[in-house]
Design a protein around this motif. Structure first.
Motif, PDB file in Angstrom:
ATOM      1  N   ILE A  10     -11.676  -8.656  -2.338  1.00 53.55           N
ATOM      2  CA  ILE A  10     -10.904  -9.904  -2.414  1.00 53.55           C
ATOM      3  C   ILE A  10     -10.303 -10.127  -1.032  1.00 53.55           C
ATOM      4  O   ILE A  10      -9.356  -9.457  -0.635  1.00 53.55           O
ATOM      5  CB  ILE A  10      -9.796  -9.819  -3.480  1.00 53.55           C
ATOM      6  CG1 ILE A  10     -10.389  -9.475  -4.845  1.00 53.55           C
ATOM      7  CG2 ILE A  10      -9.037 -11.151  -3.537  1.00 53.55           C
ATOM      8  CD1 ILE A  10      -9.345  -9.235  -5.915  1.00 53.55           C
ATOM      9  N   LYS A  38      -3.578 -16.194 -11.080  1.00 50.62           N
ATOM     10  CA  LYS A  38      -4.029 -16.342  -9.686  1.00 50.62           C
ATOM     11  C   LYS A  38      -5.055 -15.255  -9.337  1.00 50.62           C
ATOM     12  O   LYS A  38      -6.103 -15.535  -8.745  1.00 50.62           O
ATOM     13  CB  LYS A  38      -2.811 -16.246  -8.760  1.00 50.62           C
ATOM     14  CG  LYS A  38      -3.114 -16.302  -7.297  1.00 50.62           C
ATOM     15  CD  LYS A  38      -1.818 -16.182  -6.498  1.00 50.62           C
ATOM     16  CE  LYS A  38      -2.041 -15.455  -5.208  1.00 50.62           C
ATOM     17  NZ  LYS A  38      -0.813 -15.149  -4.504  1.00 50.62           N
ATOM     18  N   LEU A  41      -8.459 -15.891 -11.030  1.00 52.45           N
ATOM     19  CA  LEU A  41      -9.266 -16.889 -10.322  1.00 52.45           C
ATOM     20  C   LEU A  41      -9.918 -16.306  -9.071  1.00 52.45           C
ATOM     21  O   LEU A  41     -11.080 -16.601  -8.777  1.00 52.45           O
ATOM     22  CB  LEU A  41      -8.413 -18.101  -9.960  1.00 52.45           C
ATOM     23  CG  LEU A  41      -7.967 -18.962 -11.141  1.00 52.45           C
ATOM     24  CD1 LEU A  41      -7.006 -20.049 -10.676  1.00 52.45           C
ATOM     25  CD2 LEU A  41      -9.161 -19.561 -11.867  1.00 52.45           C
ATOM     26  N   MET A  42      -9.177 -15.461  -8.346  1.00 53.96           N
ATOM     27  CA  MET A  42      -9.752 -14.845  -7.140  1.00 53.96           C
ATOM     28  C   MET A  42     -10.903 -13.917  -7.502  1.00 53.96           C
ATOM     29  O   MET A  42     -11.936 -13.893  -6.823  1.00 53.96           O
ATOM     30  CB  MET A  42      -8.674 -14.079  -6.368  1.00 53.96           C
ATOM     31  CG  MET A  42      -7.710 -14.974  -5.639  1.00 53.96           C
ATOM     32  SD  MET A  42      -6.578 -14.087  -4.548  1.00 53.96           S
ATOM     33  CE  MET A  42      -5.582 -13.210  -5.727  1.00 53.96           C
ATOM     34  N   LEU A  44     -12.809 -14.072 -10.227  1.00 55.51           N
ATOM     35  CA  LEU A  44     -13.929 -14.905 -10.684  1.00 55.51           C
ATOM     36  C   LEU A  44     -14.645 -15.553  -9.508  1.00 55.51           C
ATOM     37  O   LEU A  44     -15.878 -15.606  -9.472  1.00 55.51           O
ATOM     38  CB  LEU A  44     -13.429 -15.980 -11.654  1.00 55.51           C
ATOM     39  CG  LEU A  44     -12.986 -15.489 -13.024  1.00 55.51           C
ATOM     40  CD1 LEU A  44     -12.347 -16.622 -13.799  1.00 55.51           C
ATOM     41  CD2 LEU A  44     -14.132 -14.867 -13.794  1.00 55.51           C
ATOM     42  N   GLN A  45     -13.881 -16.032  -8.536  1.00 59.26           N
ATOM     43  CA  GLN A  45     -14.462 -16.662  -7.349  1.00 59.26           C
ATOM     44  C   GLN A  45     -15.342 -15.683  -6.583  1.00 59.26           C
ATOM     45  O   GLN A  45     -16.352 -16.052  -6.009  1.00 59.26           O
ATOM     46  CB  GLN A  45     -13.343 -17.176  -6.451  1.00 59.26           C
ATOM     47  CG  GLN A  45     -13.822 -17.861  -5.196  1.00 59.26           C
ATOM     48  CD  GLN A  45     -12.666 -18.357  -4.332  1.00 59.26           C
ATOM     49  OE1 GLN A  45     -11.502 -18.299  -4.712  1.00 59.26           O
ATOM     50  NE2 GLN A  45     -12.992 -18.843  -3.156  1.00 59.26           N
ATOM     51  N   ASP A  46     -14.949 -14.424  -6.606  1.00 63.67           N
ATOM     52  CA  ASP A  46     -15.694 -13.395  -5.891  1.00 63.67           C
ATOM     53  C   ASP A  46     -16.845 -12.817  -6.732  1.00 63.67           C
ATOM     54  O   ASP A  46     -17.529 -11.913  -6.294  1.00 63.67           O
ATOM     55  CB  ASP A  46     -14.736 -12.272  -5.465  1.00 63.67           C
ATOM     56  CG  ASP A  46     -15.250 -11.489  -4.290  1.00 63.67           C
ATOM     57  OD1 ASP A  46     -15.696 -12.113  -3.313  1.00 63.67           O
ATOM     58  OD2 ASP A  46     -15.234 -10.251  -4.356  1.00 63.67           O
TER      59      ASP A  46
END
Length: 126
Positions: A10, A38, A41-42, A44-46
């Motif tokens: 991350i 928060k 979401l980080m 999942l984004q990764d």
């Protein structure tokens, strides 16, 4: 990637420690909930939701930081919200000693804020 394991990176994020104005000890449940959202979401984004940690495993948390390192107890505690998110996403089956046999905390000082981040390695334990 670690043999018989997996890695989550991350970038540009470090978890808050226990103390200070944004510390985990001072957070009400609403604040903790927002922080976990928060982090979710980080992750999942990764693409972290696609990872599956081996069972049983050793977790190596590595903080890449600029400035002053945390004391190790604080650094270890700072990963609790991330660990809860990883259980929610089923990356970890559970965070109990049955599934997580070892926890290693490392801190690596980096020269530039562009290199700040959090790395989580899940390694197979026999």
């Amino acid at each position: 990637m670690i043999e018989n394991g997996c890695t989550l990176w991350i970038p540009f994020w470090l978890p808050a420690g226990l103390n200070g104005p944004n510390g985990l000890m001072r957070g009400a449940w609403q604040k903790r909930k927002k922080e976990k959202e928060k982090i979710l979401l980080m992750v999942l984004q990764d693409g972290g939701d696609k990872l599956r940690a081996p069972v049983p495993c050793r977790i190596v948390w590595t903080r890449y930081y600029c400035g002053t390192p945390m004391d190790l107890t604080n650094a270890a505690a700072s990963f609790k919200h991330l660990e809860d998110v990883l259980v929610k996403l089923e990356v970890l089956v559970d965070d109990s000693p049955k599934y997580v046999r070892e926890l290693v905390v490392r801190q690596v000082r980096v020269k530039s804020r562009i290199s700040v981040g959090c790395r989580v390695d899940f390694e197979t334990v026999m």
